[in-house]
Write a protein that holds these residues in place. Structure first.
Motif, short mmCIF file in Angstrom:
data_model
loop_
_atom_site.label_atom_id
_atom_site.label_comp_id
_atom_site.label_asym_id
_atom_site.label_seq_id
_atom_site.Cartn_x
_atom_site.Cartn_y
_atom_site.Cartn_z
N ALA A 60 5.42 -7.29 7.82
CA ALA A 60 5.60 -8.21 8.94
C ALA A 60 4.73 -9.44 8.69
O ALA A 60 3.52 -9.32 8.53
CB ALA A 60 5.20 -7.54 10.24
N VAL A 61 5.36 -10.60 8.62
CA VAL A 61 4.63 -11.83 8.33
C VAL A 61 4.64 -12.68 9.60
O VAL A 61 5.71 -13.02 10.11
CB VAL A 61 5.30 -12.57 7.15
N LEU A 62 3.46 -12.97 10.12
CA LEU A 62 3.40 -13.62 11.44
C LEU A 62 2.18 -14.49 11.59
O LEU A 62 1.19 -14.34 10.87
CB LEU A 62 3.43 -12.54 12.54
N GLY A 63 2.25 -15.39 12.56
CA GLY A 63 1.13 -16.28 12.85
C GLY A 63 0.03 -15.56 13.62
O GLY A 63 0.25 -14.47 14.18
N ALA A 105 0.99 -5.92 8.31
CA ALA A 105 1.10 -7.21 9.00
C ALA A 105 0.32 -8.24 8.19
O ALA A 105 -0.88 -8.08 7.97
CB ALA A 105 0.53 -7.12 10.41
N VAL A 106 1.01 -9.28 7.71
CA VAL A 106 0.35 -10.35 6.97
C VAL A 106 0.21 -11.51 7.95
O VAL A 106 1.21 -12.13 8.35
CB VAL A 106 1.17 -10.75 5.74
N VAL A 107 -1.02 -11.79 8.36
CA VAL A 107 -1.26 -12.80 9.38
C VAL A 107 -1.64 -14.12 8.71
O VAL A 107 -2.56 -14.17 7.90
CB VAL A 107 -2.41 -12.35 10.33
N GLY A 108 -0.91 -15.16 9.04
CA GLY A 108 -1.28 -16.51 8.59
C GLY A 108 -2.23 -17.09 9.63
O GLY A 108 -1.80 -17.53 10.70
N ASP A 132 -1.45 -4.77 -2.13
CA ASP A 132 -1.21 -3.48 -2.78
C ASP A 132 -2.02 -2.37 -2.10
O ASP A 132 -1.50 -1.30 -1.79
CB ASP A 132 -1.60 -3.63 -4.26
N ARG A 133 -3.28 -2.65 -1.83
CA ARG A 133 -4.13 -1.65 -1.16
C ARG A 133 -3.56 -1.34 0.23
O ARG A 133 -3.52 -0.18 0.66
CB ARG A 133 -5.57 -2.16 -1.01
N ALA A 134 -3.13 -2.40 0.91
CA ALA A 134 -2.60 -2.22 2.28
C ALA A 134 -1.37 -1.32 2.27
O ALA A 134 -1.23 -0.42 3.09
CB ALA A 134 -2.29 -3.58 2.90
N VAL A 135 -0.45 -1.57 1.32
CA VAL A 135 0.76 -0.75 1.24
C VAL A 135 0.38 0.68 0.89
O VAL A 135 0.86 1.64 1.52
CB VAL A 135 1.75 -1.33 0.20
N LYS A 136 -0.51 0.82 -0.09
CA LYS A 136 -0.86 2.18 -0.57
C LYS A 136 -1.67 2.96 0.46
O LYS A 136 -1.74 4.19 0.39
CB LYS A 136 -1.64 2.07 -1.88
N SER A 137 -2.30 2.28 1.40
CA SER A 137 -3.08 2.99 2.43
C SER A 137 -2.20 3.89 3.28
O SER A 137 -2.67 4.84 3.89
CB SER A 137 -3.81 1.98 3.33
N LYS A 138 -0.89 3.55 3.32
CA LYS A 138 0.06 4.30 4.17
C LYS A 138 -0.37 4.32 5.64
O LYS A 138 -0.03 5.21 6.41
CB LYS A 138 0.24 5.75 3.68
N LEU A 139 -1.15 3.33 5.99
CA LEU A 139 -1.60 3.18 7.37
C LEU A 139 -1.00 1.89 7.94
O LEU A 139 -0.63 1.00 7.18
CB LEU A 139 -3.13 3.05 7.43
N PRO A 140 -0.97 1.77 9.25
CA PRO A 140 -0.70 0.43 9.80
C PRO A 140 -1.82 -0.48 9.31
O PRO A 140 -3.00 -0.12 9.42
CB PRO A 140 -0.77 0.66 11.32
N ALA A 141 -1.45 -1.61 8.74
CA ALA A 141 -2.47 -2.44 8.07
C ALA A 141 -2.34 -3.90 8.50
O ALA A 141 -1.26 -4.36 8.88
CB ALA A 141 -2.30 -2.32 6.56
N CYS A 142 -3.47 -4.60 8.39
CA CYS A 142 -3.47 -6.03 8.66
C CYS A 142 -4.14 -6.75 7.51
O CYS A 142 -5.29 -6.45 7.16
CB CYS A 142 -4.24 -6.30 9.96
#
Ligand SMILES: Cc1ncc(C[n+]2csc(CCOP(=O)(O)OP(=O)(O)O)c2C)c(N)n1
Length: 557
Positions: A437-440, A463-466, A523-533
């Motif tokens: 999810a890419v969001l402001g 979630a990739v926050v700009g 990569d770490r965020a995806v591999k964590s298998k957790l909800p991530a920011c």
């Protein structure tokens, strides 16, 4: 064994499970506890959120991803009111969902019942149908109607209020209260064969034909259908689902080719503001139209908007069904491909060359395009990637420079805030998908607490926050309309540590100030298998305007 096997609430959940609607997105409340109790016995799953708006957004995303109405279950009065805003996003994105709301008991109405409110009236303007159940015996039919209306014609949200006594009353003949399978489906509105022939003839005769669809075909299933139609009719098919319309940066420079078209087939698409009402210079004066729409009233409105003399023919028909008929009708004809088709494809794919190498001007920040390149790599490498994009200027960049076969955006509503619930619903619907999810940063705040929901329900997504510490879209309006000395009210806390909020709720957090660190962090965020920011510091930039002469940083829109 249910304690009360024949309550209205039991009829309701059995009607839902009969149609395969086993997933409820909900926030509890007095008025709906009988449904929670009944759901236990019927084996329905309840995903319990932190704000009713999130439940409705999740039901919306479920509808887009599965094609079947998502079910939101809210409590009455204030719970219902909290869900209303999210209905608009679903309505204009043509996304099927059913919002069920608890309601004061019928036998107390007009006497000051707890949370008594004209709920159906409130939801009516943002739904296809909005009504209140009147008896336990007819509740099953009400559910069938709600699902039928949500998925038929132009799909969209339906609201059904559930008075507490209707849920609690025991019915004498429960089997007779169950709707028949057919009750969940509306009769298909087919395009007549002769009309399908005529549409194809017009397309064949045109020099520069274009078929335009609306958001209902934005899903990956819709894309498949669009591809088949484009191939069969040998005409480009364009799906519009952005409030920026012909200036949608995700559609490259499509505005250039729309202006050149000599025939536009409006396939469930309205000639509204997104198409500048079909008028010049957006569309040529000589261009002719074919209008196909499931809704007779919208079809008539389209003809009036375009001008009767410009409309060659029209037909009331369901969009998917019409496409199937067109594909079948075309089988024995041989249409030649032409350079026009390729020029439309090229226009949609066009992005300025400078975008490939753009980088941030300020140290300590990352350019949106650098984020785009890193995120795209993750999407490209995933088996089942899902891209969610939302927000102001940064959301526009995300849509312009990232893509995936499944993409969920806030759509023509232009309503920010749905990204986190959308991402969670994507994770529920497709547990093995890689959801980004890419969001402001402003947008992130709307449903930040849902990271708790995502952690509790084991719903991984990134979630990739700009983070530009700003409601930048509005700040940019102030800059260009009122001047740099007249900016007010749009600042956010500088560099807020959203990644720490997510960590505090049990998720994975990363903070990024250099583009070089982004791929490993993602990569770490995806591999964590957790909800991530992944909280990325970015510089404030206006949304991109894609034009064949644009600079890398985009420009004002
Ligand atoms: C529900 C809703 N409220 C307000 C707006 C107006 N709005 C559009 S974009 C935007 C700013 C979004 O800020 P952010 O998510 O940080 O993205 P940025 O523009 O900074 O990149 C606002 C307030 C809206 N579109 N929808």
């Amino acid at each position: 064994m249910a304690a009360h096997p024949h309550r209205g609430a039991d009829i309701l959940v059995h009607a839902l499970s009969r149609v395969g609607a086993w997933q409820l997105f909900s926030l509890s409340g007095n008025q709906i506890m009988p449904v929670y109790d009944a759901a236990l016995d019927a084996g329905l799953t309840i995903t319990h959120v932190r704000h009713e708006g999130a439940a409705v957004h999740m039901a919306d995303a479920w509808g887009r991803l599965t094609g079947e109405p998502g079910i939101a279950l809210l409590t009455g009065g204030p719970g219902h009111a909290n869900g209303i805003g999210a209905l608009y996003t679903a309505l204009v994105s043509e996304s099927p969902l059913v919002m069920l709301s608890g309601h004061a008991p019928l036998n107390q109405l007009g006497r000051g019942a707890f949370q008594e409110m004209a709920q159906a009236d409130m939801a009516a303007p943002v739904t296809k149908a909005s009504f209140t159940a009147r008896s336990s015996e007819t509740l099953g039919d009400d559910i069938a109607r709600a699902i039928r209306v949500a998925r038929s014609g132009r799909p969209g949200p339906v609201h059904l209020s559930l008075p507490f006594d209707v849920l609690e009353n025991v019915v004498k003949e429960p089997l007779q209260c169950m709707p028949a399978d057919d009750d969940f489906y509306a009769a298909e509105q087919a395009i007549p064969d002769a009309a399908a022939e005529a549409v194809l003839d017009y397309i064949q005769k045109a020099q520069r034909p274009l078929i335009i669809t609306g958001p209902m075909l934005a899903s990956s299933r819709g894309q498949n259908l669009r591809d088949q139609l484009a191939h069969a009719a040998c005409a480009p098919v364009l799906c519009m689902e952005s409030p920026r319309g012909i200036n949608d940066p995700a559609l490259g420079v499509v505005g250039d080719v729309i202006a050149e078209a000599d025939l536009v087939v409006m396939l469930g698409k309205q000639p509204d503001y997104t198409l500048r009402f079909g008028q010049t210079p957006a569309v040529s004066k000589e261009c002719r139209f074919i209008v196909i729409d499931p809704d007779i009233n919208l079809l008539r409105r389209s003809i009036t908007t375009l001008g009767r003399e410009r409309v060659l023919m029209s037909s009331v028909a369901d969009v998917r069904s019409a496409i199937q008929t067109l594909i079948e009708t075309v089988k024995n004809k041989c249409f030649k491909s032409n350079t026009w088709n390729q020029s439309v494809v090229d226009a949609m794919a066009y992005r300025p060359d400078a975008w490939k190498t753009a980088s941030a001007a300020q140290t300590g920040t990352v350019h949106a395009l650098e984020i785009g390149r890193a995120v795209q790599k993750i999407l490209d490498d995933a088996d089942d990637p899902i891209l969610v994009a939302d927000g102001g200027e940064f959301g526009q960049w995300a849509q312009a420079c990232m893509h995936a076969p499944t993409r969920l955006i806030n759509g023509p509503a232009g309503s920010i805030g749905s990204a986190i619930p959308f991402a969670m619903a994507a994770s529920v619907a497709r547990p093995n998908a890689t959801v980004l999810a890419v969001l402001g940063d402003g947008t992130f705040g709307f449903h930040m607490a849902e990271f708790d929901t995502a952690v509790r329900h084991h719903l991984p997504f990134v979630a990739v926050v700009g983070n530009d510490s700003c409601w930048n879209a509005e700040y940019q309006i102030q800059l260009r309309t009122y001047g740099k000395d007249r900016t007010v009210g749009c600042e956010l806390q500088p560099g807020a540590a959203y990644e720490k909020v997510v960590e505090a709720l049990g998720g994975h957090g990363e903070r990024i100030t250099r583009a070089a660190d982004l791929p490993a962090a993602l990569d770490r965020a995806v591999k964590s298998k957790l909800p991530a920011c992944v909280n990325v510091m970015i510089e404030r930039m206006p949304a991109p305007t894609v034009s064949r002469n644009a600079a890398a940083s985009g420009g004002a829109h």
